[in-house]
Scaffold this motif. Sequence first.
Motif, PDB file in Angstrom:
ATOM      1  N   SER A 258       0.717 -12.841  15.930  1.00 42.11           N
ATOM      2  CA  SER A 258       1.457 -11.708  16.486  1.00 42.11           C
ATOM      3  C   SER A 258       0.759 -11.176  17.728  1.00 42.11           C
ATOM      4  O   SER A 258      -0.400 -11.499  18.003  1.00 42.11           O
ATOM      5  CB  SER A 258       1.575 -10.592  15.446  1.00 42.11           C
ATOM      6  OG  SER A 258       0.302  -9.990  15.269  1.00 42.11           O
ATOM      7  N   VAL A 259       1.495 -10.360  18.459  1.00 42.16           N
ATOM      8  CA  VAL A 259       0.898  -9.531  19.510  1.00 42.16           C
ATOM      9  C   VAL A 259       0.698  -8.152  18.898  1.00 42.16           C
ATOM     10  O   VAL A 259       1.662  -7.502  18.490  1.00 42.16           O
ATOM     11  CB  VAL A 259       1.808  -9.445  20.745  1.00 42.16           C
ATOM     12  CG1 VAL A 259       1.191  -8.510  21.784  1.00 42.16           C
ATOM     13  CG2 VAL A 259       2.031 -10.828  21.336  1.00 42.16           C
ATOM     14  N   ARG A 260      -0.556  -7.741  18.805  1.00 47.24           N
ATOM     15  CA  ARG A 260      -0.851  -6.448  18.188  1.00 47.24           C
ATOM     16  C   ARG A 260      -1.158  -5.431  19.274  1.00 47.24           C
ATOM     17  O   ARG A 260      -1.981  -5.692  20.166  1.00 47.24           O
ATOM     18  CB  ARG A 260      -2.034  -6.536  17.219  1.00 47.24           C
ATOM     19  CG  ARG A 260      -2.271  -5.233  16.486  1.00 47.24           C
ATOM     20  CD  ARG A 260      -3.347  -5.335  15.444  1.00 47.24           C
ATOM     21  NE  ARG A 260      -4.661  -5.537  16.033  1.00 47.24           N
ATOM     22  CZ  ARG A 260      -5.796  -5.520  15.333  1.00 47.24           C
ATOM     23  NH1 ARG A 260      -5.760  -5.327  14.028  1.00 47.24           N
ATOM     24  NH2 ARG A 260      -6.954  -5.728  15.920  1.00 47.24           N
ATOM     25  N   ILE A 261      -0.523  -4.288  19.183  1.00 49.41           N
ATOM     26  CA  ILE A 261      -0.695  -3.222  20.171  1.00 49.41           C
ATOM     27  C   ILE A 261      -1.197  -1.987  19.444  1.00 49.41           C
ATOM     28  O   ILE A 261      -0.568  -1.518  18.488  1.00 49.41           O
ATOM     29  CB  ILE A 261       0.636  -2.898  20.886  1.00 49.41           C
ATOM     30  CG1 ILE A 261       1.200  -4.177  21.543  1.00 49.41           C
ATOM     31  CG2 ILE A 261       0.436  -1.801  21.920  1.00 49.41           C
ATOM     32  CD1 ILE A 261       2.613  -4.012  22.038  1.00 49.41           C
ATOM     33  N   LYS A 262      -2.359  -1.487  19.866  1.00 59.75           N
ATOM     34  CA  LYS A 262      -2.890  -0.270  19.256  1.00 59.75           C
ATOM     35  C   LYS A 262      -2.061   0.932  19.695  1.00 59.75           C
ATOM     36  O   LYS A 262      -1.788   1.113  20.887  1.00 59.75           O
ATOM     37  CB  LYS A 262      -4.349  -0.053  19.657  1.00 59.75           C
ATOM     38  CG  LYS A 262      -5.321  -1.092  19.138  1.00 59.75           C
ATOM     39  CD  LYS A 262      -5.418  -1.050  17.627  1.00 59.75           C
ATOM     40  CE  LYS A 262      -6.067   0.225  17.145  1.00 59.75           C
ATOM     41  NZ  LYS A 262      -6.204   0.240  15.660  1.00 59.75           N
ATOM     42  N   THR A 263      -1.640   1.740  18.748  1.00 57.09           N
ATOM     43  CA  THR A 263      -0.939   2.982  19.042  1.00 57.09           C
ATOM     44  C   THR A 263      -1.863   4.147  18.729  1.00 57.09           C
ATOM     45  O   THR A 263      -2.982   3.966  18.245  1.00 57.09           O
ATOM     46  CB  THR A 263       0.349   3.096  18.213  1.00 57.09           C
ATOM     47  OG1 THR A 263      -0.012   3.206  16.828  1.00 57.09           O
ATOM     48  CG2 THR A 263       1.236   1.876  18.419  1.00 57.09           C
ATOM     49  N   GLU A 264      -1.371   5.347  18.988  1.00 56.02           N
ATOM     50  CA  GLU A 264      -2.207   6.535  18.770  1.00 56.02           C
ATOM     51  C   GLU A 264      -2.591   6.690  17.301  1.00 56.02           C
ATOM     52  O   GLU A 264      -3.700   7.122  16.975  1.00 56.02           O
ATOM     53  CB  GLU A 264      -1.466   7.785  19.251  1.00 56.02           C
ATOM     54  CG  GLU A 264      -2.274   9.070  19.090  1.00 56.02           C
ATOM     55  CD  GLU A 264      -1.520  10.285  19.603  1.00 56.02           C
ATOM     56  OE1 GLU A 264      -2.051  11.402  19.467  1.00 56.02           O
ATOM     57  OE2 GLU A 264      -0.406  10.103  20.149  1.00 56.02           O
ATOM     58  N   ASN A 265      -1.701   6.296  16.405  1.00 61.67           N
ATOM     59  CA  ASN A 265      -1.939   6.520  14.978  1.00 61.67           C
ATOM     60  C   ASN A 265      -1.996   5.234  14.161  1.00 61.67           C
ATOM     61  O   ASN A 265      -1.924   5.280  12.933  1.00 61.67           O
ATOM     62  CB  ASN A 265      -0.849   7.427  14.395  1.00 61.67           C
ATOM     63  CG  ASN A 265      -0.839   8.796  15.035  1.00 61.67           C
ATOM     64  OD1 ASN A 265      -1.880   9.399  15.209  1.00 61.67           O
ATOM     65  ND2 ASN A 265       0.349   9.258  15.399  1.00 61.67           N
ATOM     66  N   GLY A 266      -2.094   4.068  14.799  1.00 63.99           N
ATOM     67  CA  GLY A 266      -2.129   2.845  14.016  1.00 63.99           C
ATOM     68  C   GLY A 266      -1.953   1.611  14.862  1.00 63.99           C
ATOM     69  O   GLY A 266      -2.579   1.451  15.914  1.00 63.99           O
ATOM     70  N   ASP A 267      -1.057   0.696  14.424  1.00 65.25           N
ATOM     71  CA  ASP A 267      -0.841  -0.584  15.099  1.00 65.25           C
ATOM     72  C   ASP A 267       0.643  -0.903  15.127  1.00 65.25           C
ATOM     73  O   ASP A 267       1.393  -0.577  14.198  1.00 65.25           O
ATOM     74  CB  ASP A 267      -1.581  -1.713  14.359  1.00 65.25           C
ATOM     75  CG  ASP A 267      -3.081  -1.525  14.374  1.00 65.25           C
ATOM     76  OD1 ASP A 267      -3.716  -1.902  15.364  1.00 65.25           O
ATOM     77  OD2 ASP A 267      -3.606  -0.984  13.375  1.00 65.25           O
ATOM     78  N   ARG A 268       1.063  -1.595  16.213  1.00 62.00           N
ATOM     79  CA  ARG A 268       2.421  -2.122  16.314  1.00 62.00           C
ATOM     80  C   ARG A 268       2.302  -3.624  16.530  1.00 62.00           C
ATOM     81  O   ARG A 268       1.521  -4.086  17.354  1.00 62.00           O
ATOM     82  CB  ARG A 268       3.187  -1.456  17.454  1.00 62.00           C
ATOM     83  CG  ARG A 268       4.628  -1.973  17.603  1.00 62.00           C
ATOM     84  CD  ARG A 268       5.438  -1.144  18.573  1.00 62.00           C
ATOM     85  NE  ARG A 268       5.716   0.187  18.015  1.00 62.00           N
ATOM     86  CZ  ARG A 268       6.561   1.041  18.566  1.00 62.00           C
ATOM     87  NH1 ARG A 268       7.208   0.714  19.675  1.00 62.00           N
ATOM     88  NH2 ARG A 268       6.770   2.224  18.019  1.00 62.00           N
ATOM     89  N   TYR A 269       3.081  -4.411  15.756  1.00 58.25           N
ATOM     90  CA  TYR A 269       3.009  -5.863  15.792  1.00 58.25           C
ATOM     91  C   TYR A 269       4.321  -6.430  16.324  1.00 58.25           C
ATOM     92  O   TYR A 269       5.415  -5.970  15.940  1.00 58.25           O
ATOM     93  CB  TYR A 269       2.744  -6.424  14.391  1.00 58.25           C
ATOM     94  CG  TYR A 269       1.454  -5.950  13.776  1.00 58.25           C
ATOM     95  CD1 TYR A 269       0.269  -6.664  13.942  1.00 58.25           C
ATOM     96  CD2 TYR A 269       1.417  -4.778  13.029  1.00 58.25           C
ATOM     97  CE1 TYR A 269      -0.917  -6.233  13.376  1.00 58.25           C
ATOM     98  CE2 TYR A 269       0.238  -4.326  12.454  1.00 58.25           C
ATOM     99  CZ  TYR A 269      -0.923  -5.055  12.630  1.00 58.25           C
ATOM    100  OH  TYR A 269      -2.091  -4.615  12.075  1.00 58.25           O
ATOM    101  N   LEU A 270       4.239  -7.453  17.216  1.00 62.07           N
ATOM    102  CA  LEU A 270       5.401  -8.161  17.750  1.00 62.07           C
ATOM    103  C   LEU A 270       5.292  -9.625  17.362  1.00 62.07           C
ATOM    104  O   LEU A 270       4.257 -10.273  17.621  1.00 62.07           O
ATOM    105  CB  LEU A 270       5.467  -8.068  19.283  1.00 62.07           C
ATOM    106  CG  LEU A 270       6.220  -6.893  19.912  1.00 62.07           C
ATOM    107  CD1 LEU A 270       5.443  -5.608  19.716  1.00 62.07           C
ATOM    108  CD2 LEU A 270       6.437  -7.168  21.400  1.00 62.07           C
TER     109      LEU A 270
END
Length: 703
Positions: A258-270
Amino acid sequence: MTSNSNIPGGLHATSERLPGPYAMIISGGALALAGVMLLVNLHLQVNSFPATLETPQPPITHQLHEHMVEVDWNDISGADRYQLQLWYPSGWIDLPDNDMGIDVDYDGSRAVVRKQSPGALINTFRVKALGCGRASDWSDYGRKADAGSATQDRDSLASTAPLLAESPHEAIWSGILTTGTSGEVAGGYGYSRAASVGMLSPGAFMLDRHEYQIVHASQATDAFVLELQHTNGSAPQFTLAVHDANGSNPRELSTCNSVRIKTENGDRYLWLDSEVSWAAGAHSAMSISLANGHKHAVAGRVLRPVRPLTATFERVPKQHSGSEFSLLVRFSHPIAAAADSLRTGSLHVSAGTVTSVQQLAGQRDLWQVNITPDSNRSVRVGLRSAPACEMPGAICTHHQIRLANEPEAVVYGPPITARFIDGPEAHQGESQFPVRIQLSEPLLSTSQSLSRHLLSTSGARLTEVRRVDGRSDLWELVVAPESAVPVEIKLNLDLDCGSSALSCLDDLIRIAEPRELTIPPAVIHLTFDDGPNPAYTPQILDILAWHGARATFFVTGESATLYPDLIARIISEGHTLANHTWDHVALDTLSTEEFEDTVLRTQRVLGEHATACIRPPYYRADSETYARADEMGFRVIMGNVRPMDWTRPGAQVIADRIIGGAAHQAVVVLHDGGGDRSQTVEGLRMALAHLRSQNFSFEPVCS
């Protein structure tokens, strides 16, 4: 070849910036529409996983009890799990090993290893890190830590207990998603908690004491998006299993791809190039497993996250009277154990017996325990659970969640009284002396516990604490003074138990009243007759000042009148003045009127600084002398150490006589007037140098 796409907002997607599986996904074209829009909108950091895994440091083990150890090692970046091996006589074995009866609970970069039967030692381990189909080299082997660095508190086991009954191959979360649609889900179908699109139940799970909340799951054009909110700094690698709306055609999406993107409160995965057939209002099963590259989660399995099972004691009496008392045990969840199992296998009591255990009002999370003390001793109550739910004495829920903590409580026995006996009236400097403590009943404690937790001293140190004749109700302290100051010994009743009852050892806290013993330093009273004299009194005052000694000067009225400056210096330097008659006349030869005249005349010269003490000249005093002094309110002061310095026997002889008579409350008779007192001056200098080294104190006999 490098493929670039200029993306509005300043982000550039290249195969060079996304190594490994991301390069294969992105090379040859721009990001899929959903991925592009997400990156543009978020302006967030895209994370990549390490290409290789670092080798862990040698693990350290801490003995929890005979058949259980805790193993710790350093956390490795990019690892989502670890494999532990144990050295056995047959060689290295993987853990857990059911054939050998060895179980293990992994918790991040540490594990609790349990051996269910006696056998070889479990104290030599090695570990390797695993993640995304990669493995590090095995670490060097590590063994048990030194005893000084391996201290464990009673909550060690609780801190390592797993919060979920999962294995690395099973689902840690499963849920049912009812899909919705709106612009919030990028033109596709899915779930968004913030936009109230779709429904997901349950929407959260616990892992490694961290809560994970699923706040977004959607299928957009050529990409699937999942967003987790959590407080963990680094989320583990996992596999997401997603089914179509009709429950078929599962997709298994690994975070390794996946492409993992750090967010302010956790992680977003694509996950690019992934498509799930969803429709608005349809139901779909989803699950998350801690994938290891070989097995993935079983879609549709629901494993509800649970809090750990804990217990606390409530309504614990502060003291018992020797008769039966009760307390409550409250569990965070109902337990499956029976009353007899709790009474005989789980409740551990010292100095008492569990007489009965029963549920309160049919609640399996609240139990009453009745205990009968064996004696007046403090009763300690503890709750223990066997290491596995199938073992006798285990405390578990119906879902096989084992007790994670081991609470304790202390009910103190009736009060104990104490008193100091056989202590000296005074201490003599560097010489050690004994003091005894008498207790109303035997104190079941050790000498070390007594000195460390109950006794405190000032002006001295305890060199030994011991029983007298092996008794536990009579203790002897050996005290070493540190200087010529009062020695204070206290029974410290302000014991700080902290968060653990174990710090209040044995029955020390039962001592009912504070006790304090003050032992002053041995005091010698120096006195000087026949002065003041301008030749010798100043020298004597200098010696006294040098050694910090204070004295009483028995002066004659005539000399005091002649040398008022010396009288003023005597007073200013902290000494006291007493009466030696007006003109050094023998008191036993005087009439009543003459007696009163010579004494009162001198008192008037000394004024407000005169004390009510008198010493008869020539040391001549009969019964009438004592009677007349008493009628006038005077105290006759003689002495018990007489160096006979007025005979001029030599300075060394004078010094030896002073030293030889040194004792607590000794009154030394010397002279600073009435003749040549040079030997007195030198003898005093030698004597004080010696006596000060023995920490004697020198105070006036009259004040």
